[in-house]
Design an enzyme around this catalytic site. Structure first.
Site, PDB file in Angstrom:
ATOM      1  N   THR A 126       0.844  -1.206   0.000  1.00 40.27           N
ATOM      2  CA  THR A 126       0.000   0.000   0.000  1.00 40.27           C
ATOM      3  C   THR A 126       0.876   1.251   0.000  1.00 40.27           C
ATOM      4  OG1 THR A 126      -1.434   1.318   1.444  1.00 40.27           O
ATOM      5  CG2 THR A 126      -0.160  -0.379   2.517  1.00 40.27           C
ATOM      6  N   ASP A 127       0.315   2.358  -0.466  1.00 42.60           N
ATOM      7  CA  ASP A 127       1.086   3.612  -0.417  1.00 42.60           C
ATOM      8  C   ASP A 127       1.228   4.122   1.014  1.00 42.60           C
ATOM      9  OD1 ASP A 127      -1.465   4.673   0.078  1.00 42.60           O
ATOM     10  OD2 ASP A 127      -1.333   6.241  -1.447  1.00 42.60           O
ATOM     11  N   GLU A 128       0.474   3.512   1.955  1.00 49.14           N
ATOM     12  CA  GLU A 128       0.605   3.903   3.366  1.00 49.14           C
ATOM     13  C   GLU A 128       2.026   3.656   3.879  1.00 49.14           C
ATOM     14  OE1 GLU A 128      -1.938   4.783   5.724  1.00 49.14           O
ATOM     15  OE2 GLU A 128      -3.698   4.560   4.447  1.00 49.14           O
ATOM     16  N   ASN A 180      -8.409   3.095  -2.537  1.00 40.45           N
ATOM     17  CA  ASN A 180      -9.428   2.557  -3.448  1.00 40.45           C
ATOM     18  C   ASN A 180     -10.823   2.933  -2.981  1.00 40.45           C
ATOM     19  OD1 ASN A 180      -8.324  -0.523  -4.897  1.00 40.45           O
ATOM     20  ND2 ASN A 180      -6.995   0.968  -3.965  1.00 40.45           N
ATOM     21  N   TYR A 207     -12.289  14.136  10.136  1.00 40.31           N
ATOM     22  CA  TYR A 207     -11.209  14.249  11.132  1.00 40.31           C
ATOM     23  C   TYR A 207     -10.433  15.557  10.958  1.00 40.31           C
ATOM     24  CZ  TYR A 207     -11.626   9.095  11.574  1.00 40.31           C
ATOM     25  OH  TYR A 207     -12.058   7.807  11.759  1.00 40.31           O
ATOM     26  N   ARG A 214      -5.690  12.510  -0.162  1.00 38.84           N
ATOM     27  CA  ARG A 214      -5.395  11.153  -0.608  1.00 38.84           C
ATOM     28  C   ARG A 214      -5.499  11.113  -2.120  1.00 38.84           C
ATOM     29  NH1 ARG A 214      -4.052  11.125   3.894  1.00 38.84           N
ATOM     30  NH2 ARG A 214      -4.556   9.721   5.604  1.00 38.84           N
TER      31      ARG A 214
HETATM   32  P1  NAD Z   1     -10.625  -5.684   3.346  1.00 40.37           P
HETATM   33  O1  NAD Z   1     -10.451  -5.396   4.804  1.00 40.37           O
HETATM   34  O2  NAD Z   1     -11.885  -5.303   2.670  1.00 40.37           O
HETATM   35  O3  NAD Z   1     -10.423  -7.256   3.093  1.00 40.37           O
HETATM   36  C1  NAD Z   1      -9.438  -8.014   3.741  1.00 40.37           C
HETATM   37  C2  NAD Z   1      -9.819  -9.490   3.590  1.00 40.37           C
HETATM   38  O4  NAD Z   1      -8.789 -10.269   4.210  1.00 40.37           O
HETATM   39  C3  NAD Z   1     -11.133  -9.865   4.276  1.00 40.37           C
HETATM   40  O5  NAD Z   1     -11.921 -10.656   3.425  1.00 40.37           O
HETATM   41  C4  NAD Z   1     -10.693 -10.654   5.506  1.00 40.37           C
HETATM   42  O6  NAD Z   1     -11.627 -11.637   5.910  1.00 40.37           O
HETATM   43  C5  NAD Z   1      -9.404 -11.292   4.998  1.00 40.37           C
HETATM   44  N1  NAD Z   1      -8.475 -11.640   6.085  1.00 40.37           N
HETATM   45  C6  NAD Z   1      -8.098 -10.861   7.147  1.00 40.37           C
HETATM   46  N2  NAD Z   1      -7.248 -11.539   7.932  1.00 40.37           N
HETATM   47  C7  NAD Z   1      -7.060 -12.767   7.347  1.00 40.37           C
HETATM   48  C8  NAD Z   1      -6.291 -13.896   7.676  1.00 40.37           C
HETATM   49  N3  NAD Z   1      -5.535 -13.940   8.787  1.00 40.37           N
HETATM   50  N4  NAD Z   1      -6.333 -14.966   6.852  1.00 40.37           N
HETATM   51  C9  NAD Z   1      -7.105 -14.961   5.740  1.00 40.37           C
HETATM   52  N5  NAD Z   1      -7.876 -13.912   5.389  1.00 40.37           N
HETATM   53  C10 NAD Z   1      -7.841 -12.828   6.175  1.00 40.37           C
HETATM   54  O7  NAD Z   1      -9.367  -5.035   2.651  1.00 40.37           O
HETATM   55  P2  NAD Z   1      -9.173  -4.401   1.192  1.00 40.37           P
HETATM   56  O8  NAD Z   1      -9.454  -2.964   1.268  1.00 40.37           O
HETATM   57  O9  NAD Z   1      -9.844  -5.263   0.197  1.00 40.37           O
HETATM   58  O10 NAD Z   1      -7.591  -4.549   1.041  1.00 40.37           O
HETATM   59  C11 NAD Z   1      -7.023  -5.716   0.431  1.00 40.37           C
HETATM   60  C12 NAD Z   1      -5.521  -5.555   0.384  1.00 40.37           C
HETATM   61  O11 NAD Z   1      -5.182  -4.377  -0.345  1.00 40.37           O
HETATM   62  C13 NAD Z   1      -4.870  -5.393   1.756  1.00 40.37           C
HETATM   63  O12 NAD Z   1      -3.664  -6.101   1.754  1.00 40.37           O
HETATM   64  C14 NAD Z   1      -4.623  -3.903   1.871  1.00 40.37           C
HETATM   65  O13 NAD Z   1      -3.529  -3.630   2.707  1.00 40.37           O
HETATM   66  C15 NAD Z   1      -4.338  -3.550   0.421  1.00 40.37           C
HETATM   67  N6  NAD Z   1      -4.629  -2.162   0.028  1.00 40.37           N
HETATM   68  C16 NAD Z   1      -5.861  -1.622   0.263  1.00 40.37           C
HETATM   69  C17 NAD Z   1      -6.127  -0.338  -0.169  1.00 40.37           C
HETATM   70  C18 NAD Z   1      -7.495   0.288   0.024  1.00 40.37           C
HETATM   71  O14 NAD Z   1      -7.681   1.473  -0.309  1.00 40.37           O
HETATM   72  N7  NAD Z   1      -8.494  -0.423   0.504  1.00 40.37           N
HETATM   73  C19 NAD Z   1      -5.144   0.404  -0.824  1.00 40.37           C
HETATM   74  C20 NAD Z   1      -3.901  -0.184  -1.047  1.00 40.37           C
HETATM   75  C21 NAD Z   1      -3.653  -1.473  -0.623  1.00 40.37           C
HETATM   76  P1  TYD Z   2      -9.683   5.763   5.355  1.00 42.49           P
HETATM   77  O1  TYD Z   2     -10.807   5.451   4.437  1.00 42.49           O
HETATM   78  O2  TYD Z   2      -9.741   5.220   6.751  1.00 42.49           O
HETATM   79  O3  TYD Z   2      -8.355   5.320   4.606  1.00 42.49           O
HETATM   80  P2  TYD Z   2      -6.789   5.621   4.974  1.00 42.49           P
HETATM   81  O4  TYD Z   2      -6.679   5.957   6.398  1.00 42.49           O
HETATM   82  O5  TYD Z   2      -6.169   4.307   4.638  1.00 42.49           O
HETATM   83  O6  TYD Z   2      -6.365   6.724   4.040  1.00 42.49           O
HETATM   84  O7  TYD Z   2      -9.534   7.350   5.472  1.00 42.49           O
HETATM   85  C1  TYD Z   2      -9.373   8.167   4.318  1.00 42.49           C
HETATM   86  C2  TYD Z   2      -9.234   9.607   4.786  1.00 42.49           C
HETATM   87  O8  TYD Z   2     -10.454  10.020   5.386  1.00 42.49           O
HETATM   88  C3  TYD Z   2      -8.166   9.804   5.855  1.00 42.49           C
HETATM   89  O9  TYD Z   2      -7.557  11.080   5.661  1.00 42.49           O
HETATM   90  C4  TYD Z   2      -8.950   9.803   7.150  1.00 42.49           C
HETATM   91  C5  TYD Z   2     -10.273  10.412   6.734  1.00 42.49           C
HETATM   92  N1  TYD Z   2     -11.455   9.971   7.503  1.00 42.49           N
HETATM   93  C6  TYD Z   2     -12.289  10.922   8.109  1.00 42.49           C
HETATM   94  O10 TYD Z   2     -12.055  12.135   8.033  1.00 42.49           O
HETATM   95  N2  TYD Z   2     -13.376  10.463   8.800  1.00 42.49           N
HETATM   96  C7  TYD Z   2     -13.671   9.149   8.918  1.00 42.49           C
HETATM   97  O11 TYD Z   2     -14.680   8.801   9.592  1.00 42.49           O
HETATM   98  C8  TYD Z   2     -12.817   8.186   8.290  1.00 42.49           C
HETATM   99  C9  TYD Z   2     -13.091   6.713   8.397  1.00 42.49           C
HETATM  100  C10 TYD Z   2     -11.723   8.647   7.585  1.00 42.49           C
END
Ligand code: NAD
Ligand code: TYD
Length: 340
Positions: A126-128, A180, A207, A214
């Site tokens: 992740t970009d985090e 995403n 917040y 982002r």
């Molecule tokens: P999400 O929380 O929606 O899904 C995570 C999934 O992993 C869930 O289905 C959960 O049941 C499963 N899981 C958790 N712990 C587990 C374990 N111990 N064993 C097997 N399965 C397990 O997350 P997401 O937003 O779909 O993110 C997916 C991936 O992409 C993650 O690795 C996250 O770090 C990465 N990512 C997410 C974002 C974003 O904006 N959401 C951006 C960049 C990278």
């Molecule tokens: P989030 O969706 O939690 O993703 P990330 O922390 O991985 O970027 O948050 C996106 C942005 O929105 C982040 O700057 C925090 C902010 N945020 C709020 O202001 N209020 C909220 O209730 C949440 C969940 C996030």
């Protein structure tokens, strides 16, 4: 060689389910096993349309469990690791499960890949991991300065994966995508939380100053970038940033959501800032654009419109979530909203 038998971990979550559905629909030569623990964030509802598909198999299990991982990995030619604890706010309250799944779980998968000689391993980072992109968008070789236990756990997994490539020659590729949004995103994350709250005329908790920014990418653009990474030979040891270049503040996104739904800006509530809140995440994406010919296709208005439509048409999906475990979480997390 394009992989044909994938192990997709975390495939019942937001991005993993979008990826699994897209790949099975677009590539008839591929079989997918999804391994997912079904934590609070995962749901078989996200994979319902695949039930009965002979090219899809679901296994409920933990990536920290070596036995189930090996069973699932047998015969696979690619592992894509989406499985993770993923919410920054929850990682502040309970880092242990993040370290366990995101770091140790990735180790278990890497060990299986190494022992079993799996020809490709895509680590979804992740970009985090970069922390604050102060003066310019983070590049693949920028320092990793994670600011939350979530980001630090993902950075650990990211570098552990790289170390397996350097030390053992495990064919690892690492991707670092930005924020995403789109269908099936659990409503603890900002866009689906704000969307679903606004639909019910509930406040949108912003917040701090709301000026944190982002890079926002529509989930299908991310999925298509991963498809390119997965299907390209010779990328072992490489890192690829993925992002849209669309950088917006929380307040700008909140305003866009309210506008799309025809709701008033009075729904916005400023609340206490998140500890360690990263001011800016932004990534440079020249590498994936020039090396793999990928580019995002969905602009923010269009992507938000599709997302609004999905949450409108799938009210049952998010109402079910919001009436369960989420209720306690929300009450605890957003106490101020109830006090005001
Ligand atoms: P999400 O929380 O929606 O899904 C995570 C999934 O992993 C869930 O289905 C959960 O049941 C499963 N899981 C958790 N712990 C587990 C374990 N111990 N064993 C097997 N399965 C397990 O997350 P997401 O937003 O779909 O993110 C997916 C991936 O992409 C993650 O690795 C996250 O770090 C990465 N990512 C997410 C974002 C974003 O904006 N959401 C951006 C960049 C990278
Ligand atoms: P989030 O969706 O939690 O993703 P990330 O922390 O991985 O970027 O948050 C996106 C942005 O929105 C982040 O700057 C925090 C902010 N945020 C709020 O202001 N209020 C909220 O209730 C949440 C969940 C996030």
């Amino acid at each position: 060689m394009k992989p044909q038998k994938l192990l997709v971990t975390g495939g019942a979550g937001f991005i993993g389910s979008n990826f699994t559905r897209h790949i099975l629909a677009s590539d008839e030569g591929i079989d997918i096993t999804v391994l997912d623990k079904l934590t609070y964030a995962g749901s078989l509802d996200n994979l319902k349309v695949l039930e009965g598909n002979p090219r899809y198999r679901f296994v409920r299990g933990d990536i920290c469990d070596e036995k189930v991982v090996k069973e699932c990995a047998r015969g696979c030619d690619c592992i894509i690791n989406f499985a993770a604890e993923t919410h920054v706010d929850r990682s502040i309250g309970d880092p242990a499960s993040f370290i366990m799944t995101d770091v140790y779980g990735t180790y278990v998968l890497l060990e299986a890949a190494r022992e079993m000689g799996i020809p490709r391993f895509v680590q979804i980072s992740t970009d985090e991991v970069y922390g604050n992109a102060v003066s310019e968008p983070s590049k693949e070789d920028s320092p990793l300065m994670p600011q939350s236990p979530y980001a630090a756990s993902k950075a650990g997994a990211d570098r552990l994966a790289y170390s397996y490539f350097v030390t053992y020659g495990t064919p690892v590729v690492i991707t670092r995508c930005s924020n995403n949004y789109g269908p099936n995103q659990y409503p603890e994350k900002m866009i689906p939380l704000f969307l679903s709250n606004a639909m019910d005329d509930q406040p949108l908790p912003v917040y701090g100053t709301g000026e944190n920014t982002r890079d926002w990418i529509y989930v299908l653009d991310h999925v298509k970038a991963l498809e390119k990474v997965m299907n390209t030979d010779g990328l072992e040891g490489e890192v690829f940033n993925i992002g849209s270049g669309i950088e917006l503040s929380i307040l700008q996104v909140a305003a866009g959501i309210l506008d799309a739904l025809g709701k008033p800006e009075t729904l916005i509530r400023m609340v206490t800032d998140r500890p360690g809140h990263v001011q800016r995440h932004a990534v440079a994406t020249e590498k994936i654009r020039s090396q793999l010919g990928w580019a995002p296709e969905v602009d923010f208005t269009d992507g938000l419109g599709k997302t609004v439509d999905w949450y409108t048409d799938n009210r049952d999906w998010w109402e079910k979530i919001k009436s369960g475990e989420f209720k306690d979480y929300y009450r605890r997390m957003y106490k101020e909203l109830h006090e005001k």
